[in-house]
Design an enzyme around this catalytic site. Structure first.
Site, mmCIF file in Angstrom:
data_model
loop_
_atom_site.group_PDB
_atom_site.id
_atom_site.type_symbol
_atom_site.label_atom_id
_atom_site.label_comp_id
_atom_site.label_asym_id
_atom_site.label_seq_id
_atom_site.Cartn_x
_atom_site.Cartn_y
_atom_site.Cartn_z
ATOM 1 N N SER A 152 5.384 -6.784 -6.957
ATOM 2 C CA SER A 152 5.186 -7.483 -5.689
ATOM 3 C C SER A 152 5.872 -8.840 -5.832
ATOM 4 O O SER A 152 6.123 -9.287 -6.957
ATOM 5 C CB SER A 152 3.672 -7.658 -5.489
ATOM 6 O OG SER A 152 3.404 -8.753 -4.665
ATOM 7 N N TYR A 165 -4.493 -10.119 -8.728
ATOM 8 C CA TYR A 165 -3.414 -9.255 -8.212
ATOM 9 C C TYR A 165 -2.078 -9.795 -8.718
ATOM 10 O O TYR A 165 -1.275 -9.067 -9.313
ATOM 11 C CB TYR A 165 -3.459 -9.209 -6.679
ATOM 12 C CG TYR A 165 -2.367 -8.363 -6.058
ATOM 13 C CD1 TYR A 165 -2.490 -6.974 -5.989
ATOM 14 C CD2 TYR A 165 -1.198 -8.938 -5.557
ATOM 15 C CE1 TYR A 165 -1.484 -6.188 -5.427
ATOM 16 C CE2 TYR A 165 -0.192 -8.168 -4.997
ATOM 17 C CZ TYR A 165 -0.342 -6.792 -4.928
ATOM 18 O OH TYR A 165 0.658 -6.021 -4.375
HETATM 19 P P1 NAP Z 1 -2.798 1.000 -0.579
HETATM 20 O O1 NAP Z 1 -2.476 1.282 0.817
HETATM 21 O O2 NAP Z 1 -4.018 0.187 -0.873
HETATM 22 O O3 NAP Z 1 -2.844 2.331 -1.457
HETATM 23 C C1 NAP Z 1 -3.155 2.206 -2.827
HETATM 24 C C2 NAP Z 1 -3.453 3.545 -3.421
HETATM 25 O O4 NAP Z 1 -3.927 3.307 -4.770
HETATM 26 C C3 NAP Z 1 -4.547 4.300 -2.690
HETATM 27 O O5 NAP Z 1 -4.213 5.659 -2.651
HETATM 28 C C4 NAP Z 1 -5.764 4.073 -3.572
HETATM 29 O O6 NAP Z 1 -6.711 5.116 -3.534
HETATM 30 C C5 NAP Z 1 -5.139 4.003 -4.949
HETATM 31 N N1 NAP Z 1 -6.046 3.305 -5.856
HETATM 32 C C6 NAP Z 1 -6.607 2.079 -5.694
HETATM 33 N N2 NAP Z 1 -7.463 1.823 -6.678
HETATM 34 C C7 NAP Z 1 -7.461 2.910 -7.488
HETATM 35 C C8 NAP Z 1 -8.164 3.260 -8.660
HETATM 36 N N3 NAP Z 1 -9.105 2.462 -9.175
HETATM 37 N N4 NAP Z 1 -7.923 4.453 -9.238
HETATM 38 C C9 NAP Z 1 -7.015 5.293 -8.707
HETATM 39 N N5 NAP Z 1 -6.319 5.030 -7.582
HETATM 40 C C10 NAP Z 1 -6.549 3.845 -6.974
HETATM 41 O O7 NAP Z 1 -1.582 0.195 -1.247
HETATM 42 P P2 NAP Z 1 -0.011 0.185 -0.856
HETATM 43 O O8 NAP Z 1 0.210 -0.925 0.089
HETATM 44 O O9 NAP Z 1 0.454 1.553 -0.548
HETATM 45 O O10 NAP Z 1 0.582 -0.306 -2.256
HETATM 46 C C11 NAP Z 1 1.217 0.559 -3.168
HETATM 47 C C12 NAP Z 1 1.852 -0.306 -4.240
HETATM 48 O O11 NAP Z 1 2.827 -1.179 -3.660
HETATM 49 C C13 NAP Z 1 0.851 -1.216 -4.964
HETATM 50 O O12 NAP Z 1 1.184 -1.290 -6.324
HETATM 51 C C14 NAP Z 1 1.051 -2.554 -4.295
HETATM 52 O O13 NAP Z 1 0.683 -3.623 -5.141
HETATM 53 C C15 NAP Z 1 2.547 -2.531 -4.024
HETATM 54 N N6 NAP Z 1 2.987 -3.417 -2.930
HETATM 55 C C16 NAP Z 1 2.634 -3.164 -1.644
HETATM 56 C C17 NAP Z 1 3.072 -4.014 -0.637
HETATM 57 C C18 NAP Z 1 2.724 -3.770 0.796
HETATM 58 O O14 NAP Z 1 3.111 -4.587 1.660
HETATM 59 N N7 NAP Z 1 2.044 -2.693 1.145
HETATM 60 C C19 NAP Z 1 3.891 -5.122 -0.959
HETATM 61 C C20 NAP Z 1 4.211 -5.352 -2.286
HETATM 62 C C21 NAP Z 1 3.780 -4.488 -3.282
HETATM 63 P P3 NAP Z 1 -7.778 5.238 -2.319
HETATM 64 O O15 NAP Z 1 -6.964 5.518 -1.111
HETATM 65 O O16 NAP Z 1 -8.623 6.358 -2.730
HETATM 66 O O17 NAP Z 1 -8.464 3.916 -2.252
#
Ligand code: NAP
Length: 247
Positions: A152, A165
């Site tokens: 990120s 984070y």
């Molecule tokens: P998200 O919508 O919160 O999805 C995260 C996923 O990780 C969900 O499927 C969640 O499962 C799973 N997860 C969370 N805690 C867990 C645990 N304890 N054990 C197993 N699985 C777990 O996040 P996202 O936005 O798609 O982000 C994906 C990646 O991109 C992350 O690494 C995030 O830091 C990075 N990122 C995202 C953004 C953004 O703007 N979205 C920007 C920069 C970086 P559940 O659905 O069951 O909770």
């Protein structure tokens, strides 16, 4: 990135996606399957993984695997056993997308509850280390494996109030760079960092509750870069940080 992946890019490849039940991980898993990969879906909510499984099978993709695992509580032994199951079932791993993460709270460090801090560090960093550690022997069995760490902007440049984070992503970037160097001349495993940038997901909606989601790019727009990193076109790309451009 305007990379155009051939339809059979990931045919015969076995790829593990963590956090495959929602957000970017879900879109990455279904996309990898569409390009021919056998995808192993790891996440903490089985019903969400089953829905992704059904979507892949309904679209005619290779039968995925489901790996329910809560990374907050999974021990090194759980991960070792998981690696054994993968070894017995598939014999190798061609791709590992570390995607699962927790946002945690956005408050000053001095007010952060210690056990909540530890949980975010566990999911976003320690579990990433343990899983990588246990799966490296399987990644080494691949002709050319791709290990991708999702970071990120606050991982590269930690910012006030982003708490564990930011710290966990910063540590993860360190792990990725160190591993890239260690594996460069001793394996065919390449290691890269991917920063998706602002993307329309449940995590983004939690981090920016006042933002109109329609103004944020969808996860599908990231997929050319994800495909590039998982496919053989990126062989030789190692130790790099790739950032998705805003539309
Ligand atoms: P998200 O919508 O919160 O999805 C995260 C996923 O990780 C969900 O499927 C969640 O499962 C799973 N997860 C969370 N805690 C867990 C645990 N304890 N054990 C197993 N699985 C777990 O996040 P996202 O936005 O798609 O982000 C994906 C990646 O991109 C992350 O690494 C995030 O830091 C990075 N990122 C995202 C953004 C953004 O703007 N979205 C920007 C920069 C970086 P559940 O659905 O069951 O909770």
């Amino acid at each position: 990135m305007d990379y155009q992946a051939p339809q059979d890019l990931l045919r015969q490849k076995v790829i593990l996606v963590t956090g495959a039940g929602a957000g970017i991980g879900r879109v990455a898993a279904t996309t990898f399957a569409r390009y021919g990969a056998t995808v192993i879906l790891l996440g903490r909510t089985t019903a969400k993984l089953e829905a992704v499984y059904d979507e892949i099978v309904a679209a005619g993709g290779p039968q995925p695997g489901i790996a329910p695992m809560d990374l907050a509580g999974a021990s090194n032994d759980d991960m070792r056993q998981f690696a054994e199951v993968l070894a017995n079932t598939y014999g190798r791993l061609d791709g590992l997308l570390h995607n699962a993460a927790q946002l945690g709270e956005r408050i000053p460090v001095e007010h952060y509850d210690v056990s909540k801090w530890m949980t975010v560090m566990q999911v976003n960093f320690n579990a990433v280390f343990m899983l990588t550690r246990q799966l490296l022997p399987l990644l080494r069995q691949s002709a050319a494996a791709s290990l991708v760490f999702t970071s990120s902007s606050v991982g590269a440049n930690p910012k006030a109030y982003w708490g564990p984070y930011a710290v966990s992503k910063y540590a993860m970037e360190g792990l990725a760079k160190l591993l890239a160097e260690e594996l460069e001349n001793t394996s065919t495993v390449r290691v890269n960092i991917l920063n998706p940038g602002a993307t329309r997901t449940p995590m983004r909606a939690t981090a920016y509750p006042n933002e109109n989601p329609a103004t944020v790019k969808p996860a599908a727009s990231l997929m050319p870069l994800y495909l590039y990193l998982m496919g053989d076109a990126s062989i030789g790309v190692n130790g790099q940080t790739l950032r998705c451009q805003l539309p």
